[in-house]
Design a protein around this motif. Structure first.
Motif, PDB file in Angstrom:
ATOM      1  N   THR A  24      36.457  44.444  37.212  1.00  0.00           N
ATOM      2  CA  THR A  24      37.560  45.192  37.844  1.00  0.00           C
ATOM      3  C   THR A  24      38.702  45.782  36.899  1.00  0.00           C
ATOM      4  O   THR A  24      38.791  47.001  36.901  1.00  0.00           O
ATOM      5  CB  THR A  24      37.854  44.372  39.198  1.00  0.00           C
ATOM      6  N   LEU A  25      38.966  44.702  36.470  1.00  0.00           N
ATOM      7  CA  LEU A  25      40.474  45.071  35.361  1.00  0.00           C
ATOM      8  C   LEU A  25      39.730  46.086  34.304  1.00  0.00           C
ATOM      9  O   LEU A  25      40.386  47.090  33.880  1.00  0.00           O
ATOM     10  CB  LEU A  25      40.743  43.859  34.939  1.00  0.00           C
ATOM     11  N   LEU A  26      38.603  45.754  33.844  1.00  0.00           N
ATOM     12  CA  LEU A  26      38.117  46.513  32.765  1.00  0.00           C
ATOM     13  C   LEU A  26      37.731  48.213  33.325  1.00  0.00           C
ATOM     14  O   LEU A  26      38.206  49.137  32.649  1.00  0.00           O
ATOM     15  CB  LEU A  26      36.642  46.283  32.118  1.00  0.00           C
ATOM     16  N   ASN A  27      37.479  48.035  34.450  1.00  0.00           N
ATOM     17  CA  ASN A  27      37.212  49.402  35.118  1.00  0.00           C
ATOM     18  C   ASN A  27      38.334  50.194  35.447  1.00  0.00           C
ATOM     19  O   ASN A  27      38.494  51.411  35.031  1.00  0.00           O
ATOM     20  CB  ASN A  27      36.161  49.357  36.237  1.00  0.00           C
ATOM     21  N   GLU A  38      48.929  60.058  35.682  1.00  0.00           N
ATOM     22  CA  GLU A  38      49.397  59.393  36.821  1.00  0.00           C
ATOM     23  C   GLU A  38      50.422  58.279  36.365  1.00  0.00           C
ATOM     24  O   GLU A  38      50.315  57.944  35.330  1.00  0.00           O
ATOM     25  CB  GLU A  38      48.371  58.863  37.691  1.00  0.00           C
ATOM     26  N   THR A  39      51.427  58.108  37.434  1.00  0.00           N
ATOM     27  CA  THR A  39      52.549  57.219  37.080  1.00  0.00           C
ATOM     28  C   THR A  39      52.082  55.793  37.858  1.00  0.00           C
ATOM     29  O   THR A  39      51.263  55.981  38.723  1.00  0.00           O
ATOM     30  CB  THR A  39      53.731  57.621  37.573  1.00  0.00           C
ATOM     31  N   ILE A  40      52.275  54.892  37.123  1.00  0.00           N
ATOM     32  CA  ILE A  40      51.717  53.483  37.629  1.00  0.00           C
ATOM     33  C   ILE A  40      52.844  52.594  37.831  1.00  0.00           C
ATOM     34  O   ILE A  40      53.925  52.642  36.993  1.00  0.00           O
ATOM     35  CB  ILE A  40      50.913  52.535  36.502  1.00  0.00           C
ATOM     36  N   THR A  41      52.886  51.916  39.014  1.00  0.00           N
ATOM     37  CA  THR A  41      54.082  51.108  39.416  1.00  0.00           C
ATOM     38  C   THR A  41      53.886  49.811  38.866  1.00  0.00           C
ATOM     39  O   THR A  41      52.858  48.984  39.154  1.00  0.00           O
ATOM     40  CB  THR A  41      54.194  50.955  40.955  1.00  0.00           C
ATOM     41  N   PRO A  42      54.890  49.082  38.082  1.00  0.00           N
ATOM     42  CA  PRO A  42      54.529  47.810  37.374  1.00  0.00           C
ATOM     43  C   PRO A  42      54.609  46.883  38.498  1.00  0.00           C
ATOM     44  O   PRO A  42      55.251  46.870  39.570  1.00  0.00           O
ATOM     45  CB  PRO A  42      55.790  47.677  36.594  1.00  0.00           C
ATOM     46  N   ILE A  43      53.629  45.745  38.236  1.00  0.00           N
ATOM     47  CA  ILE A  43      53.880  44.446  38.878  1.00  0.00           C
ATOM     48  C   ILE A  43      54.973  43.673  38.438  1.00  0.00           C
ATOM     49  O   ILE A  43      55.134  43.196  37.359  1.00  0.00           O
ATOM     50  CB  ILE A  43      52.468  43.809  38.690  1.00  0.00           C
ATOM     51  N   THR A  44      55.628  43.333  39.549  1.00  0.00           N
ATOM     52  CA  THR A  44      57.098  42.631  39.119  1.00  0.00           C
ATOM     53  C   THR A  44      56.806  40.995  39.447  1.00  0.00           C
ATOM     54  O   THR A  44      57.930  40.330  39.081  1.00  0.00           O
ATOM     55  CB  THR A  44      58.176  43.291  39.702  1.00  0.00           C
ATOM     56  N   SER A  45      55.811  40.670  40.100  1.00  0.00           N
ATOM     57  CA  SER A  45      55.703  39.226  40.454  1.00  0.00           C
ATOM     58  C   SER A  45      54.357  38.474  40.592  1.00  0.00           C
ATOM     59  O   SER A  45      53.354  39.705  40.570  1.00  0.00           O
ATOM     60  CB  SER A  45      56.639  38.684  41.724  1.00  0.00           C
ATOM     61  N   VAL A  46      54.154  37.403  40.267  1.00  0.00           N
ATOM     62  CA  VAL A  46      52.912  36.738  40.355  1.00  0.00           C
ATOM     63  C   VAL A  46      52.332  36.915  41.674  1.00  0.00           C
ATOM     64  O   VAL A  46      51.082  37.247  41.822  1.00  0.00           O
ATOM     65  CB  VAL A  46      53.268  35.266  39.931  1.00  0.00           C
ATOM     66  N   VAL A  47      52.931  36.763  42.856  1.00  0.00           N
ATOM     67  CA  VAL A  47      52.683  37.180  44.092  1.00  0.00           C
ATOM     68  C   VAL A  47      51.929  38.538  44.236  1.00  0.00           C
ATOM     69  O   VAL A  47      50.606  38.583  44.868  1.00  0.00           O
ATOM     70  CB  VAL A  47      53.710  36.958  45.229  1.00  0.00           C
ATOM     71  N   MET A  52      47.212  41.648  44.893  1.00  0.00           N
ATOM     72  CA  MET A  52      46.336  42.781  44.359  1.00  0.00           C
ATOM     73  C   MET A  52      45.149  42.451  43.894  1.00  0.00           C
ATOM     74  O   MET A  52      44.119  43.173  44.109  1.00  0.00           O
ATOM     75  CB  MET A  52      47.024  43.539  43.018  1.00  0.00           C
ATOM     76  N   SER A  53      44.912  41.283  43.231  1.00  0.00           N
ATOM     77  CA  SER A  53      43.481  40.913  42.816  1.00  0.00           C
ATOM     78  C   SER A  53      42.598  40.565  44.074  1.00  0.00           C
ATOM     79  O   SER A  53      41.582  40.938  44.175  1.00  0.00           O
ATOM     80  CB  SER A  53      43.711  39.591  41.931  1.00  0.00           C
ATOM     81  N   TYR A  54      43.344  40.022  45.087  1.00  0.00           N
ATOM     82  CA  TYR A  54      42.520  39.861  46.434  1.00  0.00           C
ATOM     83  C   TYR A  54      42.086  41.128  46.983  1.00  0.00           C
ATOM     84  O   TYR A  54      40.776  41.496  47.523  1.00  0.00           O
ATOM     85  CB  TYR A  54      43.334  39.063  47.403  1.00  0.00           C
ATOM     86  N   ASP A  55      42.962  42.191  47.006  1.00  0.00           N
ATOM     87  CA  ASP A  55      42.689  43.456  47.580  1.00  0.00           C
ATOM     88  C   ASP A  55      41.476  44.053  46.635  1.00  0.00           C
ATOM     89  O   ASP A  55      40.502  44.655  47.292  1.00  0.00           O
ATOM     90  CB  ASP A  55      43.797  44.295  47.393  1.00  0.00           C
ATOM     91  N   VAL A  56      41.689  44.047  45.447  1.00  0.00           N
ATOM     92  CA  VAL A  56      40.609  44.571  44.423  1.00  0.00           C
ATOM     93  C   VAL A  56      39.212  43.859  44.623  1.00  0.00           C
ATOM     94  O   VAL A  56      38.189  44.511  44.851  1.00  0.00           O
ATOM     95  CB  VAL A  56      40.963  44.401  42.925  1.00  0.00           C
ATOM     96  N   SER A  57      39.197  42.424  44.925  1.00  0.00           N
ATOM     97  CA  SER A  57      37.905  41.851  45.005  1.00  0.00           C
ATOM     98  C   SER A  57      37.552  42.318  46.236  1.00  0.00           C
ATOM     99  O   SER A  57      36.093  42.466  46.373  1.00  0.00           O
ATOM    100  CB  SER A  57      38.493  40.250  44.959  1.00  0.00           C
ATOM    101  N   TYR A  58      38.113  42.347  47.259  1.00  0.00           N
ATOM    102  CA  TYR A  58      37.809  42.766  48.725  1.00  0.00           C
ATOM    103  C   TYR A  58      37.101  44.119  48.815  1.00  0.00           C
ATOM    104  O   TYR A  58      35.906  44.362  49.247  1.00  0.00           O
ATOM    105  CB  TYR A  58      39.020  42.811  49.744  1.00  0.00           C
ATOM    106  N   ASP A  59      37.850  45.106  48.016  1.00  0.00           N
ATOM    107  CA  ASP A  59      37.286  46.239  47.990  1.00  0.00           C
ATOM    108  C   ASP A  59      36.070  46.483  47.120  1.00  0.00           C
ATOM    109  O   ASP A  59      35.074  47.296  47.488  1.00  0.00           O
ATOM    110  CB  ASP A  59      38.284  47.313  47.382  1.00  0.00           C
TER     111      ASP A  59
END
Length: 75
Positions: A24-27, A38-47, A52-59
């Motif tokens: 998923t990350l490679l895609n 497009e602008t990307i919002t940076p991830i600021t915490s491990v949470v 996001m990884s759970y959301d991506v996996s679910y999708d």
């Protein structure tokens, strides 16, 4: 013996999740290189990263299920 089998099963499951996440990350990386405007919002915490990884996996699982349903429906 059962505890060892449970640990082995758990490790296999974690490896599958990691493999799915890497794909998923490679895609995502590929998609981002194609659309640099497009602008990307940076991830600021491990949470946020874990969420996001759970959301991506679910999708990803939803998309796979939809594709399998379409294949079965076409038969």
């Amino acid at each position: 013996m059962s505890d060892n089998a449970d640990v082995v099963d758990y490790i296999k499951e974690v490896r599958m999740i990691l493999a799915d996440s890497i794909d998923t990350l490679l895609n995502l990386q590929h998609d981002l290189t194609e659309q640099p405007d497009e602008t990307i919002t940076p991830i600021t915490s491990v949470v946020e990263l874990v969420d996001m990884s759970y959301d991506v996996s679910y999708d990803s699982k939803i998309k796979e299920a939809q594709q399998e349903f379409i294949k079965r429906d076409a038969l």
